[in-house]
Design a protein around this motif. Structure first.
Motif, PDB file in Angstrom:
ATOM      1  N   GLU A  49      31.867  56.659  16.405  1.00 61.88           N
ATOM      2  CA  GLU A  49      32.655  57.650  15.666  1.00 61.88           C
ATOM      3  C   GLU A  49      32.350  59.021  16.247  1.00 61.88           C
ATOM      4  N   GLY A  50      33.377  59.874  16.287  1.00 58.84           N
ATOM      5  CA  GLY A  50      33.181  61.231  16.779  1.00 58.84           C
ATOM      6  C   GLY A  50      33.214  61.354  18.287  1.00 58.84           C
ATOM      7  N   GLN A  51      33.880  60.429  18.972  1.00 56.15           N
ATOM      8  CA  GLN A  51      33.933  60.482  20.432  1.00 56.15           C
ATOM      9  C   GLN A  51      34.564  61.772  20.939  1.00 56.15           C
ATOM     10  N   ASP A  52      35.497  62.324  20.163  1.00 54.09           N
ATOM     11  CA  ASP A  52      36.176  63.538  20.601  1.00 54.09           C
ATOM     12  C   ASP A  52      35.227  64.720  20.747  1.00 54.09           C
ATOM     13  N   VAL A  53      34.087  64.666  20.052  1.00 52.05           N
ATOM     14  CA  VAL A  53      33.116  65.762  20.136  1.00 52.05           C
ATOM     15  C   VAL A  53      32.557  65.877  21.551  1.00 52.05           C
ATOM     16  N   LEU A  54      32.370  64.737  22.213  1.00 55.08           N
ATOM     17  CA  LEU A  54      31.724  64.736  23.527  1.00 55.08           C
ATOM     18  C   LEU A  54      32.443  65.628  24.537  1.00 55.08           C
ATOM     19  N   GLY A  55      33.749  65.584  24.511  1.00 54.11           N
ATOM     20  CA  GLY A  55      34.512  66.358  25.488  1.00 54.11           C
ATOM     21  C   GLY A  55      34.433  67.857  25.282  1.00 54.11           C
ATOM     22  N   THR A  56      33.932  68.291  24.134  1.00 52.61           N
ATOM     23  CA  THR A  56      33.838  69.731  23.848  1.00 52.61           C
ATOM     24  C   THR A  56      32.465  70.300  24.174  1.00 52.61           C
ATOM     25  N   ILE A  57      31.488  69.426  24.459  1.00 51.23           N
ATOM     26  CA  ILE A  57      30.111  69.880  24.659  1.00 51.23           C
ATOM     27  C   ILE A  57      29.937  70.518  26.039  1.00 51.23           C
ATOM     28  N   LYS A  58      29.224  71.638  26.043  1.00 51.53           N
ATOM     29  CA  LYS A  58      28.907  72.362  27.267  1.00 51.53           C
ATOM     30  C   LYS A  58      27.388  72.516  27.385  1.00 51.53           C
ATOM     31  N   PRO A  59      26.871  72.783  28.586  1.00 55.30           N
ATOM     32  CA  PRO A  59      25.442  73.056  28.718  1.00 55.30           C
ATOM     33  C   PRO A  59      25.023  74.201  27.795  1.00 55.30           C
ATOM     34  N   GLY A  60      23.930  74.004  27.084  1.00 53.00           N
ATOM     35  CA  GLY A  60      23.463  75.000  26.127  1.00 53.00           C
ATOM     36  C   GLY A  60      23.811  74.661  24.697  1.00 53.00           C
ATOM     37  N   ASP A  61      24.806  73.772  24.484  1.00 49.44           N
ATOM     38  CA  ASP A  61      25.066  73.297  23.122  1.00 49.44           C
ATOM     39  C   ASP A  61      23.864  72.489  22.642  1.00 49.44           C
ATOM     40  N   VAL A  62      23.769  72.309  21.323  1.00 53.37           N
ATOM     41  CA  VAL A  62      22.512  71.844  20.734  1.00 53.37           C
ATOM     42  C   VAL A  62      22.714  70.631  19.836  1.00 53.37           C
ATOM     43  N   ILE A  63      21.749  69.682  19.903  1.00 49.16           N
ATOM     44  CA  ILE A  63      21.636  68.639  18.885  1.00 49.16           C
ATOM     45  C   ILE A  63      20.916  69.264  17.693  1.00 49.16           C
ATOM     46  N   GLU A  64      21.615  69.434  16.597  1.00 48.84           N
ATOM     47  CA  GLU A  64      20.992  70.042  15.426  1.00 48.84           C
ATOM     48  C   GLU A  64      20.079  69.052  14.716  1.00 48.84           C
ATOM     49  N   SER A  65      20.509  67.779  14.655  1.00 41.96           N
ATOM     50  CA  SER A  65      19.662  66.750  14.067  1.00 41.96           C
ATOM     51  C   SER A  65      20.157  65.383  14.476  1.00 41.96           C
ATOM     52  N   ALA A  66      19.248  64.412  14.474  1.00 40.76           N
ATOM     53  CA  ALA A  66      19.587  63.002  14.710  1.00 40.76           C
ATOM     54  C   ALA A  66      18.815  62.191  13.678  1.00 40.76           C
ATOM     55  N   ARG A  67      19.526  61.340  12.923  1.00 43.09           N
ATOM     56  CA  ARG A  67      18.898  60.586  11.839  1.00 43.09           C
ATOM     57  C   ARG A  67      19.364  59.134  11.857  1.00 43.09           C
ATOM     58  N   VAL A  68      18.421  58.215  11.683  1.00 47.64           N
ATOM     59  CA  VAL A  68      18.752  56.796  11.566  1.00 47.64           C
ATOM     60  C   VAL A  68      19.302  56.544  10.169  1.00 47.64           C
ATOM     61  N   THR A  69      20.510  56.012  10.080  1.00 49.69           N
ATOM     62  CA  THR A  69      21.127  55.735   8.783  1.00 49.69           C
ATOM     63  C   THR A  69      21.156  54.252   8.454  1.00 49.69           C
ATOM     64  N   LYS A  70      20.902  53.411   9.445  1.00 49.33           N
ATOM     65  CA  LYS A  70      20.906  51.964   9.241  1.00 49.33           C
ATOM     66  C   LYS A  70      20.077  51.312  10.330  1.00 49.33           C
ATOM     67  N   GLY A  71      19.239  50.338   9.954  1.00 47.72           N
ATOM     68  CA  GLY A  71      18.505  49.560  10.935  1.00 47.72           C
ATOM     69  C   GLY A  71      17.126  50.085  11.283  1.00 47.72           C
ATOM     70  N   ALA A  72      16.637  51.087  10.557  1.00 47.55           N
ATOM     71  CA  ALA A  72      15.300  51.611  10.855  1.00 47.55           C
ATOM     72  C   ALA A  72      14.228  50.537  10.735  1.00 47.55           C
ATOM     73  N   GLU A  73      14.461  49.553   9.858  1.00 46.54           N
ATOM     74  CA  GLU A  73      13.482  48.479   9.658  1.00 46.54           C
ATOM     75  C   GLU A  73      13.349  47.570  10.887  1.00 46.54           C
ATOM     76  N   ASN A  74      14.313  47.675  11.827  1.00 49.69           N
ATOM     77  CA  ASN A  74      14.254  46.861  13.035  1.00 49.69           C
ATOM     78  C   ASN A  74      13.341  47.437  14.111  1.00 49.69           C
ATOM     79  N   LEU A  75      12.846  48.657  13.889  1.00 44.62           N
ATOM     80  CA  LEU A  75      11.942  49.272  14.855  1.00 44.62           C
ATOM     81  C   LEU A  75      10.548  48.723  14.697  1.00 44.62           C
ATOM     82  N   VAL A  76      10.001  48.176  15.776  1.00 45.30           N
ATOM     83  CA  VAL A  76       8.659  47.594  15.750  1.00 45.30           C
ATOM     84  C   VAL A  76       7.756  48.457  16.602  1.00 45.30           C
TER      85      VAL A  76
END
Length: 364
Positions: free
Chosen positions: A337-364
């Motif tokens: 979801e949100g593929q259209d965002v990728l084409g707008t990103i330029k060097p210097g743009d920022v990841i404000e946050s990244a959060r696991v919303t599903k499947g965190a229990e699969n991390l070992v």
């Protein structure tokens, strides 16, 4: 004969191959340039969610028949081949009618009620697709098909009883994702949802999810954005080019990890070309806009760490099934979801946050 625009794009492919590396340091690829004519040219699946469904480690034939009938309509609907579509939908309906019990038997017991409900909804959606075919209504067809395919995926995931292989001992101390995880990534240009696949790349996906859980990516800039090619991020501020584990004080190096179709576990530490199997097709391919893959130094197959990139799929530059990235870099997920965002990103743009919303229990 190719148009001038097509010729320019194909010329750009050669230039990009020679001039750019998706690694950390930026040297040209050390592997020889292979002519496109000797690479696979299959009609590759171009939807990330579909690739992920086909990548699930299951072998129940009847649910796969339904999936193939539904997802195989993509090129058919483009060509308006209505009789072929109608024939495939009829086959899917008969499969449910004749093999419903076989499908449900393959589902883990505590998920069978959910799977039965999904089969009922799939059967109803197939009728709705037939109505759309009768009306030759492409928009309605596509609107029904996507949630139908998602329901097939729910049943397929419910057929997995255990993780299908063990990671080699030398990588056991690295994070592993034994399953899948969904991550929401917020940027200053908009939001994206990605699904990463531990069934195919448990170490690469596990490393990424671990870093997300540590909030490593929060505030990091996109360092590279090549139009119609890639968007790259994950380089921390300071002299380090990757993640330094605070417990050891050392750079966490992630091995190149590629699962080949037909294999039961990934190949580690080498490109498919160096392994002598460059014509083999990876399970997770660079054939979808928003493909996620691990970046690495151009001369070190096992030097990846925190940097990764998104492919901005362009058929002329990175043709599905015959590009020069498959087998050289480890794909571990897709933007769903949100593929259209990728084409707008330029060097210097920022990841404000990244959060696991599903499947965190699969991390070992």
């Amino acid at each position: 004969m190719y148009s001038l625009q097509s010729w320019l794009k194909r010329t750009a492919l050669v230039l990009l191959t020679l001039a750019f590396s998706l690694g950390l340091s930026g040297p040209a690829w050390s592997t020889p340039l292979l002519p496109l004519s000797v690479l696979p040219t299959a009609n590759a699946v171009k939807d990330g969610s579909s690739i992920l469904r086909f990548a699930l480690p299951i072998d129940e034939p009847y649910i796969r028949d339904i999936q193939n009938a539904v997802e195989g309509t993509t090129p058919q609907i483009r060509g308006k081949r209505w009789p072929e579509i109608r024939k495939g939908l009829g086959k899917a309906k008969r499969t449910i009618e004749r093999h419903r019990d076989d499908i449900l038997t393959a589902v883990v017991p505590d998920q069978q009620a959910i799977a039965a409900e999904q089969l009922d909804r799939i059967a109803q959606a197939l009728l709705e697709l037939e109505d759309a075919v009768a009306a030759k209504d492409i928009d309605q067809f596509n609107a029904v098909r996507k949630p139908l395919a998602d329901r097939v995926g729910i049943i397929e995931e419910a057929m997995i009883t255990e993780f299908p292989f063990e990671v080699p001992e030398e990588y056991q101390d690295l994070p592993q994702l034994k399953g899948r995880a969904t991550i929401d990534i917020k940027t200053n240009k908009g939001d994206m949802t990605v699904v990463v696949d531990g069934y195919t790349a448990p170490v690469t996906a596990g490393n990424f999810v671990d870093l997300v859980q540590r909030k490593f990516y929060d505030g990091l800039k996109f360092t590279r954005a090549e139009e119609s090619y890639v968007v790259q991020t994950g380089d921390p501020d300071g002299p380090d080019a990757g993640f330094i584990d605070p417990k050891t004080g050392e750079y966490r190096a992630i091995p190149l990890e590629i699962m080949v179709k037909g294999d039961s576990e990934p190949i580690y530490g080498t490109t498919l070309e160096d392994a002598g199997i460059y014509l083999d097709e990876p399970v997770l391919t660079f054939s979808s806009y928003g493909t996620m893959a691990m970046a690495r130094p151009g001369d070190d197959a096992n030097g990846g760490s925190s940097q990764f990139f998104f492919l901005l799929f362009e058929p002329e530059l990175t043709p599905a099934g015959s590009n020069l990235l498959d087998g050289r870099y480890a794909v571990f997920g897709y933007v769903v979801e949100g593929q259209d965002v990728l084409g707008t990103i330029k060097p210097g743009d920022v990841i404000e946050s990244a959060r696991v919303t599903k499947g965190a229990e699969n991390l070992v």
